[in-house]
Design an enzyme around this catalytic site. Structure first.
Site, PDB file in Angstrom:
ATOM      1  N   HIS A 267     -32.040 -29.504  44.022  1.00  0.00           N
ATOM      2  CA  HIS A 267     -32.077 -30.413  42.861  1.00  0.00           C
ATOM      3  C   HIS A 267     -32.162 -29.538  41.615  1.00  0.00           C
ATOM      4  CE1 HIS A 267     -32.668 -33.971  40.607  1.00  0.00           C
ATOM      5  NE2 HIS A 267     -33.905 -34.280  40.927  1.00  0.00           N
ATOM      6  N   HIS A 306     -21.957 -32.338  44.251  1.00  0.00           N
ATOM      7  CA  HIS A 306     -22.894 -33.351  43.774  1.00  0.00           C
ATOM      8  C   HIS A 306     -22.792 -34.568  44.662  1.00  0.00           C
ATOM      9  CE1 HIS A 306     -25.048 -36.022  41.076  1.00  0.00           C
ATOM     10  NE2 HIS A 306     -25.515 -34.930  40.519  1.00  0.00           N
ATOM     11  N   ASP A 362     -25.777 -27.606  36.754  1.00  0.00           N
ATOM     12  CA  ASP A 362     -26.573 -26.388  36.902  1.00  0.00           C
ATOM     13  C   ASP A 362     -25.752 -25.117  36.895  1.00  0.00           C
ATOM     14  OD1 ASP A 362     -29.094 -27.545  37.034  1.00  0.00           O
ATOM     15  OD2 ASP A 362     -28.754 -28.152  39.096  1.00  0.00           O
TER      16      ASP A 362
HETATM   17  N1  ACO Z   1     -21.219 -24.905  48.687  1.00  0.00           N
HETATM   18  C1  ACO Z   1     -20.527 -24.940  49.846  1.00  0.00           C
HETATM   19  N2  ACO Z   1     -20.310 -26.044  50.564  1.00  0.00           N
HETATM   20  C2  ACO Z   1     -20.858 -27.182  50.091  1.00  0.00           C
HETATM   21  C3  ACO Z   1     -21.586 -27.236  48.901  1.00  0.00           C
HETATM   22  C4  ACO Z   1     -21.757 -26.036  48.182  1.00  0.00           C
HETATM   23  N3  ACO Z   1     -22.424 -26.022  47.026  1.00  0.00           N
HETATM   24  N4  ACO Z   1     -21.996 -28.505  48.669  1.00  0.00           N
HETATM   25  C5  ACO Z   1     -21.544 -29.217  49.687  1.00  0.00           C
HETATM   26  N5  ACO Z   1     -20.852 -28.428  50.556  1.00  0.00           N
HETATM   27  C6  ACO Z   1     -20.131 -28.849  51.763  1.00  0.00           C
HETATM   28  C7  ACO Z   1     -21.087 -29.168  52.897  1.00  0.00           C
HETATM   29  O1  ACO Z   1     -21.332 -28.037  53.702  1.00  0.00           O
HETATM   30  C8  ACO Z   1     -20.331 -30.252  53.617  1.00  0.00           C
HETATM   31  O2  ACO Z   1     -19.300 -29.637  54.361  1.00  0.00           O
HETATM   32  P1  ACO Z   1     -18.892 -30.222  55.802  1.00  0.00           P
HETATM   33  O3  ACO Z   1     -18.354 -31.589  55.516  1.00  0.00           O
HETATM   34  O4  ACO Z   1     -17.917 -29.259  56.334  1.00  0.00           O
HETATM   35  O5  ACO Z   1     -20.178 -30.274  56.595  1.00  0.00           O
HETATM   36  C9  ACO Z   1     -19.652 -31.026  52.499  1.00  0.00           C
HETATM   37  O6  ACO Z   1     -19.472 -30.069  51.439  1.00  0.00           O
HETATM   38  C10 ACO Z   1     -20.449 -32.217  51.998  1.00  0.00           C
HETATM   39  O7  ACO Z   1     -21.741 -31.730  51.619  1.00  0.00           O
HETATM   40  P2  ACO Z   1     -23.081 -32.551  51.709  1.00  0.00           P
HETATM   41  O8  ACO Z   1     -24.211 -31.609  51.921  1.00  0.00           O
HETATM   42  O9  ACO Z   1     -22.912 -33.673  52.693  1.00  0.00           O
HETATM   43  O10 ACO Z   1     -23.134 -33.183  50.273  1.00  0.00           O
HETATM   44  P3  ACO Z   1     -24.384 -33.884  49.652  1.00  0.00           P
HETATM   45  O11 ACO Z   1     -23.872 -34.969  48.799  1.00  0.00           O
HETATM   46  O12 ACO Z   1     -25.389 -34.231  50.686  1.00  0.00           O
HETATM   47  O13 ACO Z   1     -25.048 -32.707  48.798  1.00  0.00           O
HETATM   48  C11 ACO Z   1     -25.648 -31.285  47.045  1.00  0.00           C
HETATM   49  C12 ACO Z   1     -24.996 -32.617  47.432  1.00  0.00           C
HETATM   50  C13 ACO Z   1     -27.077 -31.204  47.606  1.00  0.00           C
HETATM   51  C14 ACO Z   1     -25.739 -31.203  45.525  1.00  0.00           C
HETATM   52  C15 ACO Z   1     -24.767 -30.134  47.605  1.00  0.00           C
HETATM   53  O14 ACO Z   1     -23.461 -30.199  47.084  1.00  0.00           O
HETATM   54  C16 ACO Z   1     -25.388 -28.762  47.340  1.00  0.00           C
HETATM   55  O15 ACO Z   1     -26.223 -28.300  48.124  1.00  0.00           O
HETATM   56  N6  ACO Z   1     -24.989 -28.075  46.215  1.00  0.00           N
HETATM   57  C17 ACO Z   1     -25.575 -26.808  45.883  1.00  0.00           C
HETATM   58  C18 ACO Z   1     -26.914 -27.025  45.207  1.00  0.00           C
HETATM   59  C19 ACO Z   1     -26.769 -27.555  43.814  1.00  0.00           C
HETATM   60  O16 ACO Z   1     -25.969 -27.081  43.021  1.00  0.00           O
HETATM   61  N7  ACO Z   1     -27.594 -28.565  43.486  1.00  0.00           N
HETATM   62  C20 ACO Z   1     -27.626 -29.165  42.165  1.00  0.00           C
HETATM   63  C21 ACO Z   1     -27.198 -30.580  42.229  1.00  0.00           C
HETATM   64  S1  ACO Z   1     -27.098 -31.253  40.602  1.00  0.00           S
HETATM   65  C22 ACO Z   1     -28.687 -31.579  40.176  1.00  0.00           C
HETATM   66  O17 ACO Z   1     -29.571 -31.781  40.940  1.00  0.00           O
HETATM   67  C23 ACO Z   1     -28.963 -31.558  38.785  1.00  0.00           C
END
Ligand code: ACO
Length: 427
Positions: A267, A306, A362
């Site tokens: 987050h 996201h 971010d």
């Molecule tokens: N890097 C690489 N792969 C990713 C990323 C990433 N940043 N984010 C998602 N994926 C992939 C997952 O591995 C998944 O792949 P798969 O389908 O092969 O298993 C797919 O994309 C979907 O990802 P989920 O985890 O299901 O997406 P979710 O909506 O649950 O997660 C989140 C969203 C937590 C923001 C995620 O994208 C992430 O971890 N990002 C990095 C952390 C980040 O930048 N957080 C800030 C969010 S904005 C905020 O809070 C202000």
């Protein structure tokens, strides 16, 4: 004739049920009538992480993740970022309308009146280790405010709620600045109420031997960043504030739960994690190897992806503009070059394109905060400062919502059936 209902056939019993559809939503509790026999608890929905469950009605923030739209109380984020001040946005989120000049002046004065904290709070800070994480300090001290203002538990009194909201907006910058100074071993700087909200905060963090001479561009950039972070509907930390607040605890405790949720790297902690990631990559030539690792499932590209935005994060677009202005003042940061290259490669790579992973708020905010002189571990504190008006507006909306009760999800029990206790010698 079209009807706003959903007909469900339970193939276990052959019975049909008709449940109303309102706002493209069915009520999960309407499913409870679906039973196999009278002893049956009734059908539940299973939705870990609330992927498809609306937990409230809200009139505060509108997001269309596919179109990249973000509006506070109807106003597009682009217009607010360009034309409003942070306190105007805070007022808007709380009251539902932009303030008139008189209302804004009054609000600003009231906030100024409450910027000081009890001196005992400085003793707490002394108790933290020199290397204490500033988010840990913020979370602890904001939670502790409930002990200084026990009246805050009267959450059903509107005037009392208004007072606590002002206290939080006014005192959190002071506490955040104290945490910053503590980390650096610098004497605390107390609020200077001749300065505006942002100016006062910047002064409390950076002043050395006299009032800090502000850089107008950086100060304006900070104001925009706080506006961009001010609310984001039912995200993890806001849901935490609502869930904890639904127990009718005082707002300081509820908000400290939001700060705790924000601290996590998935987050608000992501802005800190982005900088750590850029440090680890170290050089542009290591980017392809890093991307390969991410694609192989070993780590994530922090600042990308996201839960809601699946085309682009409108805040990231605005932040990039701010970044350009800031870097014109401060000079190029070597990490920025890595970030730009990382973004370029990721946006062309099939792995990220297919999963609709775009830079989020971010990705660049940390680089800007760093250019302003804030250390990495402080970035999430700045996010918390920005999110405060949103948490407060959502907390109050939750309390006034007649549909709300104490938050209490259900579970699907997967543990043992009843079994007899076995004495320790017999295990
Ligand atoms: N890097 C690489 N792969 C990713 C990323 C990433 N940043 N984010 C998602 N994926 C992939 C997952 O591995 C998944 O792949 P798969 O389908 O092969 O298993 C797919 O994309 C979907 O990802 P989920 O985890 O299901 O997406 P979710 O909506 O649950 O997660 C989140 C969203 C937590 C923001 C995620 O994208 C992430 O971890 N990002 C990095 C952390 C980040 O930048 N957080 C800030 C969010 S904005 C905020 O809070 C202000």
């Amino acid at each position: 004739m079209a009807k706003d209902t959903l007909t469900i056939t339970d193939n276990r019993t052959g019975r049909n049920y008709e449940v109303p559809i309102e706002d493209d939503t069915v009520k999960a509790t309407d499913l409870r009538q679906i039973k196999v026999n009278d002893d049956d608890f009734g059908l539940m929905t299973y939705d870990p992480a609330f992927m498809n469950t609306a937990a409230c009605r809200s009139a505060i923030t509108y997001i269309d993740g596919d179109q990249g739209i973000l509006r506070y109380r109807g106003y597009p984020i682009e217009q607010l970022a360009e034309r409003a001040t942070f306190l105007e946005v805070a007022y808007l989120l709380a009251e539902g309308e932009l303030p008139t000049r008189t209302q804004l002046d009054q609000f600003t004065e009231t906030i100024k009146f409450h910027t000081y904290v009890h001196t005992n709070i400085t003793k707490f800070l002394e108790g933290f280790r020199y290397d204490a994480h500033p988010m840990g300090m913020l979370l602890g001290v904001v939670g502790a405010l409930s002990t200084f203002y026990p009246d805050a538990k009267h959450i059903h009194d509107p005037a009392n709620r208004a007072l606590q909201k002002v206290r939080l907006l006014a005192k959190v910058p002071t506490i955040a600045a104290f945490a910053f100074r503590h980390s650096r071993g610098l004497p605390l700087v107390f609020p200077d109420n001749d300065l505006d909200y942002i100016g006062n905060f910047v002064n409390m963090t950076f002043s050395i031997g006299g009032r800090h001479k502000p850089n107008k561009v950086l100060q304006h950039a900070l104001e925009i960043l706080l506006i961009l972070h001010a609310d984001h509907e039912q995200n993890c930390s806001t849901s935490a504030v609502r869930a904890v607040g639904s127990s009718h605890v005082d707002p300081f405790s509820a908000i400290s739960a939001g700060i705790a949720a924000l601290y996590g790297p998935l987050h608000g902690g992501a802005n800190e994690a982005v900088l750590q990631m850029l440090d680890e990559i170290g050089d542009k030539q290591h980017i392809p190897k890093f991307i390969d690792e991410v694609k192989a499932g070993r780590g994530r590209l922090m600042g990308f992806g996201h839960r809601v935005y699946k085309s682009y994060d409108p805040r990231a677009k605005l932040i990039k503009k701010v970044a350009d202005e800031v870097f014109e003042q401060t000079g190029l940061n070597p990490k920025l070059e890595i970030a730009l290259e990382l973004e370029r490669i990721a946006l062309e790579d099939e792995y990220f394109v297919k999963r609709k992973l775009y830079p989020n708020v971010d990705f660049y905010s940390g680089l800007i905060y760093q250019a302003m002189g804030y250390p990495t571990e402080y970035f999430t504190v700045l996010f918390a400062l920005g999110r405060m008006p949103g948490w407060l507006a959502q907390w109050e909306e939750m309390l006034l919502d007649k549909d709300q009760k104490i938050a209490r999800p259900r579970q699907i029990f997967t543990g043992h059936d009843e079994r007899a206790f076995v004495p320790v010698e017999k295990r």
